[in-house]
Design an enzyme around this catalytic site. Structure first.
Site, PDB file in Angstrom:
ATOM      1  CG  ASP A  82       1.464  -1.693  -0.072  1.00 34.17           C
ATOM      2  OD1 ASP A  82       0.873  -2.418  -0.883  1.00 34.17           O
ATOM      3  OD2 ASP A  82       2.348  -0.864  -0.367  1.00 34.17           O
ATOM      4  CE  LYS A 125       4.283  -2.637  -3.008  1.00 36.40           C
ATOM      5  NZ  LYS A 125       4.384  -1.194  -2.790  1.00 36.40           N
ATOM      6  CB  VAL A 155       7.433  -6.287  -5.827  1.00 37.46           C
ATOM      7  CG1 VAL A 155       8.539  -5.672  -4.966  1.00 37.46           C
ATOM      8  CG2 VAL A 155       6.746  -7.402  -5.083  1.00 37.46           C
TER       9      VAL A 155
END
Ligand code: ASP
Ligand code: MG
Length: 817
Positions: free
Chosen positions: A671, A675, A602
């Site tokens: 994506d 995170k 992240v």
């Protein structure tokens, strides 16, 4: 036999003649023979005796031929035996032709051909060769004859002696040597020939009627000390592939130290506990006050040697860590007094033994090699079946005189108590402490304990999985920082892997031109087969860097942890896997007490995890986190306006390496969801995919088509995106792709990913393209949030973040002990 040599000659022999011994692997090929010949000329005296084993694996080959013949006797098919005998003949003749020439070649070859014709005759059922020991004797006979011939050819006075011509013994499981007659025989042969080096066959002797006997597998060490003691020699040098005796087996343990001296009792204990250095019988014939056994490397003559002798007065220290992977426990009913007595009187002493009085049981631990012998023995003495065998045990032992007084004793006890310890005991003479473990041994454990005991710098082996952008960037960073990284621990890269090929070397890879080397040296592999092998890498600790984006790798995390590896991931797949997989990974990680860092998953290199952990460890509670978690999305939207096509931006971003390999991962928000999950889990929330409310940017009809086609049809998203922009503009705002989660008053978590309209002047609308922003509200930061922002992607910052994780791991491990 009458003594033909004079007392003066005998004294001269005792004073001058030393014995050298070379094992089979020192004589495996022509190159080895030449090296041995050189050592014999340079490091042995002109009248020294040289005891040799059979060349290479000749003894094993002979045994295989005998087995094949015996099978042939039953089935009438000698095909296998013939093949094996042909191979042996070829091997032996190859050695002879490689090493000799001229007349010497002719005569040795002639003798060898005669020997083999006897063998062929035996195979065909003839009776020229009578028994198994006689067959086995040929191995040593050939090597002694050939080495002597090689020396002669080099102009050195040398000859060979078949030990059966002087070494006489009575047949027994361990032949009993008739010392006097053997001594006379040997002296008669050598004393008149001062200035000649004699090569003597190891392993073999004969009974009083001249029948061949063997001294037991690996018996040539014993032959050497036997011969040495017959002539009352001051020194026997055992030349090995390794330099002397080490603090642990150098094939399994890194950074072993070689021991300059070892007391007889220590060496004997070591041999008894199954250390491969010397055969237990080696010490039997030795006159301990006079003789020294030197163990020395034939490969690196200049290396230190170990001298075994009378050194009992030296300060006690733990000297050697030794291990046996397979130990059998014999459990005996204590009430069977006769059987107990039989065990106590047995010649083969156990590794250790103990009683468990309450259960009426006695235990005797033996190496698995002795299991057959013990089983056969029990069949005779245990008519009532009061003994049972338990397998699945291993042994670790630390050898050193007065071991209990040494500093290492406590360390050893502490280390084994952390294992599945079944029993810990001192040996009766206090020369070793022995631990029986109810578990498998692996080299990692040996390395760990060894470095604790001998206080070495601890070591970390690094397996790099993924050699794409991040992998390459990290490897060059590592090369630059190597010295600093190595300050805390001895860190080495043991492998670089992509999905199909691996370049692996447990000694550590040389990273100069690693890309080229990878091309040249990488081999196909299966990850699932590799992982169980890794614990054998000789390091105290191992870490796997997952620099891929592969689900296949993430799925193996439990297996990596269970095989003792720590993990550093740049790969989000594991941290963001579904709840049940995720909790499995965590459970196994905790069970095996491994570390897992994933700071770059992240915000790439941004110190987000540090800030969050620090707040939490200091007593704060995180309430919500929102922001732009994706560098890709940030870049796309900060560059987006009514003048540009969104599809052109996506193409451009892909080319700059700002998107995932498949940009749909970004557009579908996968994506970002990953995170978000990772962040939420990091602060202890339970959140799963299904709990997140998602607005994807990817139209469904483009979701499943091949990547190429998708890239072509990308403009199909432009119209919708322009509508979105126009819609936001109506109220003076711009669209941004935001992610957020917040802990509600009832402790449930609300999580969302999707487009939001942001006033044009807002901080979120004015990021530098690519910038990430995390807006964090906590109990303490509730009026004004804590904001962390900066680049959230890019190979340099990511590689830096991976390195930061590695630094953290190193300081954690270095502190661990
Ligand atoms: N050649 C024999 C064996 O392999 C003796 C020795 O190597 O010491 O057992
Ligand atoms: Mg051998």
């Amino acid at each position: 036999m009458t003594l033909e040599v004079s007392t003066a000659q005998i004294e001269a022999v005792a004073e001058q003649v030393q014995v050298h011994k070379f094992g089979g692997s020192s004589l495996a090929d022509a190159y080895c023979y030449r090296r041995v010949a050189r050592i014999v000329t340079e490091y042995a005296g002109a009248s020294d005796l040289v005891v040799v084993s059979a060349a290479g694996d000749t003894t094993n080959r002979i045994l295989a031929i005998i087995d094949a013949k015996e099978e042939g006797d039953e089935t009438d098919d000698f095909g296998m035996a013939e093949v094996l005998l042909k191979q042996l003949e070829k091997y032996q003749h190859g050695l002879i032709t490689d090493l000799l020439s001229g007349d010497i070649l002719t005569s040795v070859m002639e003798a060898s051909k005669q020997d083999f014709s006897r063998w062929w005759n035996w195979l065909a059922g003839g009776e020229e060769i009578k028994n198994r020991p006689e067959l086995l004797s040929y191995g040593e006979l050939w090597s002694a004859r050939l080495l002597a011939a090689l020396l002669q050819q080099q102009g050195i006075r040398a000859d060979y002696i078949d030990a059966r011509s002087f070494l006489v013994a009575d047949d027994a499981p361990e032949p009993l040597i008739r010392v006097e007659i053997s001594r006379e025989g040997l002296l008669n042969r050598i004393a008149p020939h001062a200035g000649t080096r004699f090569i003597v066959t190891g392993f073999i002797c004969s009974d009083p009627n001249g029948r061949s006997l063997i001294l037991g597998r690996n018996g040539s060490d014993y032959s050497a000390t036997l011969v040495g003691s017959l002539i009352d020699s001051k020194q026997v040098t055992i030349w090995k592939d390794v330099a002397g005796v080490y603090s642990a087996d150098p094939r399994k343990v890194e950074r072993v130290v070689s021991l300059p001296i070892l007391d007889w009792r220590e060496a004997e204990e070591l041999a008894r506990l199954g250390s491969p250095v010397l055969h237990p019988r080696t010490f039997q014939p030795v006159n301990r006050e006079r003789m020294v056994i030197a163990v020395r490397s034939s490969l690196k003559v200049e290396n230190q040697q170990t001298r075994i002798g009378q050194y009992e007065d030296t300060e006690p220290t733990g000297k050697v860590l030794t291990a046996l992977a397979d130990v059998v426990l014999f459990r005996v009913d204590l009430r069977d007094a006769k059987l107990i007595e039989a065990f106590e009187e047995l010649d083969l002493t156990p590794l250790i033994s103990w009683n468990e009085i309450a259960q009426h049981q006695a235990y005797y631990a033996y190496h698995q090699n002795h299991q057959d012998y013990m089983t056969a023995w029990l069949e005779q003495v245990d008519s009532k079946n009061n003994a049972s065998q338990l397998t699945g045990y291993a042994m670790l032992a630390l050898v050193g005189n007065r071991i209990q007084e040494t500093e290492q004793f406590g360390v050893f006890k502490q280390e084994v108590s952390e294992q599945a310890l079944r029993r810990l005991a001192l040996t009766p003479d206090n020369n070793a402490v022995v631990a029986i473990l109810e578990q498998k041994l692996d080299n990692r454990l040996l390395n760990r304990i060894h470095s604790q005991l001998f206080n070495h710098r601890r070591s970390l082996g690094v397996l790099v999985v993924g050699r794409g952008n991040i992998g390459s960037a990290w490897l060059s960073l590592y090369r630059r920082l190597r010295e600093r990284i190595n300050e805390q621990m001895d860190v080495r890269i043991i492998g670089i892997l992509n999905s199909t090929q691996m370049w692996l070397d447990y000694n550590g890879l040389d990273l100069t031109d690693w890309q080229d080397q990878f091309e040249r040296l990488a081999r196909p592999y299966e990850m699932s087969q590799l992982i169980p092998e890794l614990p054998n890498a000789p390091y105290d600790e191992l870490v796997m860097l997952d620099l891929t984006d592969a689900i296949a790798v993430a799925q193996l995390y439990p297996s990596f942890f269970a095989n003792g590896l720590h993990i550093i991931s740049a790969n989000k797949r594991a941290g963001a896997s579904n709840e049940s997989q995720y909790s499995e990974i965590r459970t196994i990680q905790q069970e095996y007490q491994r570390e897992w860092y994933y700071n770059t998953t992240v915000g790439a290199g941004l110190p987000l995890n540090y800030a969050l952990n620090d707040l939490r460890n200091s007593g704060d509670t995180i309430r919500s986190i929102s922001g732009i978690f994706s560098g890709t999305m940030s870049w796309l939207f900060e560059n987006f306006n009514s003048e540009v096509n969104f599809s052109d931006l996506v193409r451009d971003a892909k080319q700059r390496g700002l998107t995932e390999p498949d940009p749909r991962e970004d557009l579908s928000c996968q994506d970002i969801i990953r995170k978000l999950l990772i962040l939420a889990r990091e602060i202890g929330l339970r959140l799963d995919w299904k709990d997140i409310d998602v607005d994807s940017l990817l139209p469904e009809h483009l979701a499943e088509i091949p990547l190429d086609e998708f890239m072509q049809r990308l403009p199909e998203i432009d119209e919708g995106m322009q509508d979105l922009y126009a819609d936001a503009q109506k109220t003076g705002k711009v669209p941004r792709l935001l992610a957020s989660f917040a802990v509600q008053d009832d402790d449930t978590v609300r999580a969302r990913v999707g487009i939001e309209y942001i006033p044009e002047g807002d901080m979120l609308a004015n990021l530098i393209p690519g910038e990430n922003i995390f807006v964090i509200y906590t109990d303490w930061y509730h009026e004004m949030p804590l904001v962390i922002s900066g680049p959230g992607a890019g190979k340099e910052v990511t590689a830096g973040g991976v390195q930061s994780d590695l630094n953290q791991l190193l300081s954690r491990l270095a502190k661990a002990k």
